[in-house]
Design a protein around this motif. Structure first.
Motif, PDB file in Angstrom:
ATOM      1  N   SER A 177       0.804  -1.230   0.000  1.00 54.08           N
ATOM      2  CA  SER A 177       0.000   0.000   0.000  1.00 54.08           C
ATOM      3  C   SER A 177       0.832   1.273   0.000  1.00 54.08           C
ATOM      4  N   ILE A 178       2.044   1.253   0.570  1.00 52.75           N
ATOM      5  CA  ILE A 178       2.840   2.478   0.706  1.00 52.75           C
ATOM      6  C   ILE A 178       3.268   2.991  -0.667  1.00 52.75           C
ATOM      7  N   GLU A 179       2.901   4.234  -0.943  1.00 57.38           N
ATOM      8  CA  GLU A 179       3.255   4.878  -2.206  1.00 57.38           C
ATOM      9  C   GLU A 179       4.188   6.066  -2.016  1.00 57.38           C
ATOM     10  N   TYR A 180       4.082   6.735  -0.871  1.00 57.01           N
ATOM     11  CA  TYR A 180       4.899   7.914  -0.567  1.00 57.01           C
ATOM     12  C   TYR A 180       5.691   7.605   0.700  1.00 57.01           C
ATOM     13  N   LEU A 181       7.026   7.607   0.589  1.00 51.33           N
ATOM     14  CA  LEU A 181       7.870   7.239   1.723  1.00 51.33           C
ATOM     15  C   LEU A 181       9.020   8.219   1.876  1.00 51.33           C
ATOM     16  N   SER A 182       9.175   8.744   3.103  1.00 51.41           N
ATOM     17  CA  SER A 182      10.280   9.642   3.430  1.00 51.41           C
ATOM     18  C   SER A 182      10.952   9.130   4.696  1.00 51.41           C
ATOM     19  N   ILE A 183      12.264   8.892   4.620  1.00 55.00           N
ATOM     20  CA  ILE A 183      13.026   8.426   5.781  1.00 55.00           C
ATOM     21  C   ILE A 183      14.204   9.365   5.994  1.00 55.00           C
ATOM     22  N   LYS A 184      14.217  10.035   7.142  1.00 56.00           N
ATOM     23  CA  LYS A 184      15.275  10.987   7.467  1.00 56.00           C
ATOM     24  C   LYS A 184      16.122  10.455   8.616  1.00 56.00           C
ATOM     25  N   ASN A 185      17.295  11.070   8.786  1.00 52.90           N
ATOM     26  CA  ASN A 185      18.204  10.747   9.884  1.00 52.90           C
ATOM     27  C   ASN A 185      18.748   9.323   9.821  1.00 52.90           C
ATOM     28  N   PHE A 186      18.748   8.751   8.634  1.00 53.54           N
ATOM     29  CA  PHE A 186      19.402   7.459   8.438  1.00 53.54           C
ATOM     30  C   PHE A 186      20.012   7.442   7.041  1.00 53.54           C
ATOM     31  N   THR A 187      21.279   7.061   6.931  1.00 54.37           N
ATOM     32  CA  THR A 187      21.967   7.018   5.652  1.00 54.37           C
ATOM     33  C   THR A 187      21.997   5.582   5.137  1.00 54.37           C
ATOM     34  N   PHE A 188      21.357   5.362   4.007  1.00 59.95           N
ATOM     35  CA  PHE A 188      21.251   4.029   3.420  1.00 59.95           C
ATOM     36  C   PHE A 188      22.505   3.670   2.635  1.00 59.95           C
ATOM     37  N   SER A 189      22.901   2.427   2.725  1.00 58.63           N
ATOM     38  CA  SER A 189      23.874   1.848   1.799  1.00 58.63           C
ATOM     39  C   SER A 189      23.086   1.164   0.685  1.00 58.63           C
ATOM     40  N   SER A 190      23.773   0.665  -0.328  1.00 57.66           N
ATOM     41  CA  SER A 190      23.065  -0.010  -1.415  1.00 57.66           C
ATOM     42  C   SER A 190      22.380  -1.282  -0.917  1.00 57.66           C
ATOM     43  N   THR A 191      22.978  -1.957   0.053  1.00 60.37           N
ATOM     44  CA  THR A 191      22.366  -3.165   0.603  1.00 60.37           C
ATOM     45  C   THR A 191      21.054  -2.834   1.301  1.00 60.37           C
ATOM     46  N   GLU A 192      21.093  -1.829   2.161  1.00 65.31           N
ATOM     47  CA  GLU A 192      19.882  -1.438   2.896  1.00 65.31           C
ATOM     48  C   GLU A 192      18.818  -0.864   1.962  1.00 65.31           C
ATOM     49  N   LEU A 193      19.256  -0.126   0.947  1.00 63.62           N
ATOM     50  CA  LEU A 193      18.309   0.416  -0.026  1.00 63.62           C
ATOM     51  C   LEU A 193      17.635  -0.711  -0.808  1.00 63.62           C
ATOM     52  N   ALA A 194      18.376  -1.753  -1.117  1.00 63.93           N
ATOM     53  CA  ALA A 194      17.789  -2.897  -1.833  1.00 63.93           C
ATOM     54  C   ALA A 194      16.703  -3.559  -0.997  1.00 63.93           C
ATOM     55  N   TYR A 195      16.981  -3.761   0.306  1.00 62.59           N
ATOM     56  CA  TYR A 195      15.960  -4.330   1.187  1.00 62.59           C
ATOM     57  C   TYR A 195      14.716  -3.440   1.223  1.00 62.59           C
ATOM     58  N   LEU A 196      14.946  -2.123   1.312  1.00 62.43           N
ATOM     59  CA  LEU A 196      13.828  -1.190   1.377  1.00 62.43           C
ATOM     60  C   LEU A 196      12.979  -1.234   0.109  1.00 62.43           C
ATOM     61  N   LEU A 197      13.625  -1.126  -1.051  1.00 58.99           N
ATOM     62  CA  LEU A 197      12.883  -1.091  -2.310  1.00 58.99           C
ATOM     63  C   LEU A 197      12.124  -2.392  -2.544  1.00 58.99           C
ATOM     64  N   HIS A 198      12.700  -3.487  -2.130  1.00 64.09           N
ATOM     65  CA  HIS A 198      12.012  -4.780  -2.283  1.00 64.09           C
ATOM     66  C   HIS A 198      10.746  -4.835  -1.439  1.00 64.09           C
ATOM     67  N   VAL A 209       8.633  -2.380  -0.704  1.00 63.90           N
ATOM     68  CA  VAL A 209       7.571  -1.425  -1.057  1.00 63.90           C
ATOM     69  C   VAL A 209       7.377  -1.414  -2.580  1.00 63.90           C
ATOM     70  N   PRO A 210       6.821  -2.459  -3.140  1.00 68.24           N
ATOM     71  CA  PRO A 210       6.706  -2.573  -4.604  1.00 68.24           C
ATOM     72  C   PRO A 210       5.769  -1.549  -5.241  1.00 68.24           C
ATOM     73  N   SER A 211       4.889  -0.911  -4.434  1.00 66.67           N
ATOM     74  CA  SER A 211       3.954   0.085  -4.987  1.00 66.67           C
ATOM     75  C   SER A 211       4.482   1.508  -4.857  1.00 66.67           C
ATOM     76  N   LEU A 212       5.742   1.645  -4.475  1.00 66.25           N
ATOM     77  CA  LEU A 212       6.302   2.965  -4.187  1.00 66.25           C
ATOM     78  C   LEU A 212       6.319   3.860  -5.429  1.00 66.25           C
ATOM     79  N   ARG A 213       5.844   5.114  -5.223  1.00 61.87           N
ATOM     80  CA  ARG A 213       5.832   6.100  -6.305  1.00 61.87           C
ATOM     81  C   ARG A 213       6.717   7.312  -5.992  1.00 61.87           C
ATOM     82  N   HIS A 214       6.849   7.658  -4.702  1.00 61.98           N
ATOM     83  CA  HIS A 214       7.622   8.833  -4.304  1.00 61.98           C
ATOM     84  C   HIS A 214       8.515   8.440  -3.127  1.00 61.98           C
ATOM     85  N   LEU A 215       9.807   8.793  -3.211  1.00 60.62           N
ATOM     86  CA  LEU A 215      10.771   8.384  -2.191  1.00 60.62           C
ATOM     87  C   LEU A 215      11.704   9.536  -1.849  1.00 60.62           C
ATOM     88  N   PHE A 216      11.928   9.729  -0.520  1.00 61.83           N
ATOM     89  CA  PHE A 216      12.957  10.658  -0.047  1.00 61.83           C
ATOM     90  C   PHE A 216      13.862   9.907   0.925  1.00 61.83           C
TER      91      PHE A 216
END
Length: 579
Positions: free
Chosen positions: A183-204, A206-213
């Motif tokens: 269901s999540i389409e708009y996601l903003s996460i502050k105060n945490f710096t993602f690596s490519s590994t963590e970003l991959a877990y995140l993107l996997h 939220v498959p309906s994601l449309r807007h990301l910060f």
């Protein structure tokens, strides 16, 4: 009354603009029609408890909330300095979030207890209409893993908009995003710096994601983890601390990106390089905004090199196809820092106004986009001396931080303070000119509510009988190296009995004796929240704050039971006052 002749639909629209407490107080029991409108027909009560007085909070929970709880669509809760421990004060009224059955939007602010945050997200399971969830300035700093918090949020079936401005003590891992949110389409996460590994877990997850910060950072020599393709993502806002390779790696996973906002201090790309990246990886891009704070420039012929860089943004791709204009600034105080950004300017939580020794744009008119009307949080240090290179104005400043070193250019750069809500003074000189300047500043800010200033300067202001109709929150800043860190009883009495003191509703102060707290509560008749540090108690209590906190116990025995008294993790004692 002619007001009663208005149709119900128009009255319901007008109710949208009213404070809920005042609305119910004004129309409850007026007649059967208004009772029907208030408690049956009106389904858009928006309750913001972030600055409510304890008396009004009690009134709302005791009398009004049971009547409207099924019609509350939006709720804001905060444990901040104006409403300390508010989330815990719902419990005595047998009120939990799951009682707000029609809630669509929930904002949680300044909550530092992991168990409270977890309980809130658990209660959200029982809110079938909740679509917007926002955490602002919260802390999840304990031995507790954030995994459970994310699992709770990701399990909310109707949630479409999620903002997580939370400081986490532990890193994310695969278990953090083990649940898929469809269901999540708009996601903003502050105060945490993602690596490519963590970003991959995140993107996997939220498959309906449309807007990301997000914020991204990874050492250049670290292997990049494969990112899943996010087909629906059309908007990305990213604070980037990585390499060009990692940038292209991210963009490659977002083939349908339409809107990109990019801020970095680690890579330097000219217009030709950006053009190739955009064409290769995000060919459908419609709007591109960037800010680069680092440029590789040699010491010789700096201006010529800057011109060469700017010329790469003067090609048909930038000017004709997209009409993306770019500005380059060379700040006066720096030899190696250069700012290159798109116009209109739209970056930064705090924008520092600096003096430029060189500045040019690619726009057809040098005066285009010189109004930085999107900038609302400004730091001004009083060093602007040449407007020929900085013809920029900031007409919509909401939060201003400044050093009061008077110059002739302030009102040219910041022409109006009509929108100013908070003012922080870093330094004020002890002369009449600076005091007079500050007085003018206050007089020209009709909506000002918050003032942060050092104690000595504040005492000088109140002794000048300065008043302000809307100023109701005062924070007296501490300076560890100065003698004025803690105020004595006489100084506090001057403040309490001044024009500003009598209208002050929220005060943060450092005092040299505990008895002053009682005097402040007694003499400041409008005070509803007091945050204080007591000199002779500070070191005794800074390690652990438990139920035997001696100062808190003494205050509870010295003040009415209806006052809420607690110790914050910052060591301040917080009083939520009910009169």
């Amino acid at each position: 009354m002619k007001f009663e002749e208005l149709p119900n639909e128009l009255l319901l629209d007008l109710f949208e603009f009213c404070d809920p407490i005042q609305l119910i107080r004004s129309f409850q029991h007026l007649n059967t029609r208004f009772n029907q409108l208030l408690f049956v027909r009106f389904c858009s009560y928006r309750l913001d408890f972030r600055s409510i007085s304890k008396a009004n909070f009690h009134l709302m929970c005791e009398e009004y909330l049971p009547l409207i709880i099924d019609n509350v669509s939006s709720l804001c809760l905060s444990d901040g300095e104006e409403t300390p421990q508010l989330s815990q004060h719902l419990i005595p009224y047998c009120l939990t979030l799951d009682e707000f059955t029609r809630l669509r939007s929930l904002l949680i602010q300044n909550i530092d207890t992991p168990s409270t945050l977890l309980n809130i997200t658990l209660d959200c399971f029982y809110l079938p209409y909740l679509t917007h969830l926002k955490f602002i300035k919260c802390h999840f700093t304990s031995n507790t893993s954030p995994n459970e918090l994310f699992v709770n949020i990701w399990n909310l079936k109707q949630l479409t908009h999620c903002t997580l401005d939370i400081i986490f003590e532990h890193a994310f891992n695969s278990a953090t995003f083990s649940i898929i949110s469809k269901s999540i389409e708009y996601l903003s996460i502050k105060n945490f710096t993602f690596s490519s590994t963590e970003l991959a877990y995140l993107l996997h997850s939220v498959p309906s994601l449309r807007h990301l910060f997000i914020e991204f950072g990874q050492p250049i020599n670290t292997e990049l983890f494969r990112l899943p393709s996010v087909e629906l993502l059309t908007s990305l806002k990213i604070h980037f601390d990585g390499s060009v390779c990692s940038l292209t790696h991210i963009l490659k996973s977002m083939p349908n990106l339409l809107y990109l906002t990019f801020e970095t201090e680690t890579i330097n790309l000219n217009g030709n390089q950006w053009k190739q990246i955009l064409i290769d990886y995000v060919p459908q891009i419609k709007r591109f905004r960037f800010l680069m704070k680092v440029l590789s420039i040699k010491n010789n012929n700096v201006e010529e090199q800057l011109d060469d860089v700017l010329n790469t943004f003067r090609t048909p791709f930038w000017l004709d196809e997209h009409q993306w204009f770019v500005r380059c600034d060379w700040p006066q105080h720096s030899k190696k820092l250069f700012l290159l950004y798109t116009l209109p300017y739209c970056f930064g939580d705090i924008h520092v106004i600096h003096q430029n020794q060189w500045s040019k744009t690619t726009g057809p008119n040098t005066c285009d986009y010189n109004s930085y009307d999107r900038v609302m949080n400004v730091f001004y240090n009083g060093r602007i001396g040449n407007l020929t290179l900085s013809p920029i104005v900031y007409p919509n400043v909401r939060h201003l931080t400044l050093r009061v070193s008077v110059d002739n250019y302030f009102w040219t750069i910041i022409p109006t303070l009509d929108h100013l809500l908070s003012l922080e003074i870093i330094e004020i000189r002890g002369n009449s000119q600076s005091k007079s300047y500050l007085k003018v500043l206050l007089n020209r800010a009709p909506r000002l509510k918050y003032l942060s200033i050092d104690p000595t300067s504040c005492l000088q202001l109140v002794q000048m009988n300065i008043s302000h109709p809307s100023l109701c929150r005062i924070r007296l800043k501490s300076y560890c190296t100065r003698m004025n860190r803690y105020l004595n009883a006489e100084q506090c009495s001057i403040l309490a009995n001044s024009l500003l003191g009598r209208q002050c509703e929220v005060l943060t102060i450092r005092i040299d004796d505990r008895s002053i707290i009682l005097d402040l509560v007694r003499n400041m008749c409008n005070l509803r929240a007091l945050n204080c540090e007591c000199q002779n108690e500070f070191w005794a209590n800074h390690v652990t704050f438990s139920s035997d906190d001696e100062l808190v116990v003494w205050l509870r025995s010295s003040l009415p039971d209806k006052y809420s008294i607690s110790r914050h993790r910052s060591c301040l004692v917080q009083l939520w006052i009910s009169r």
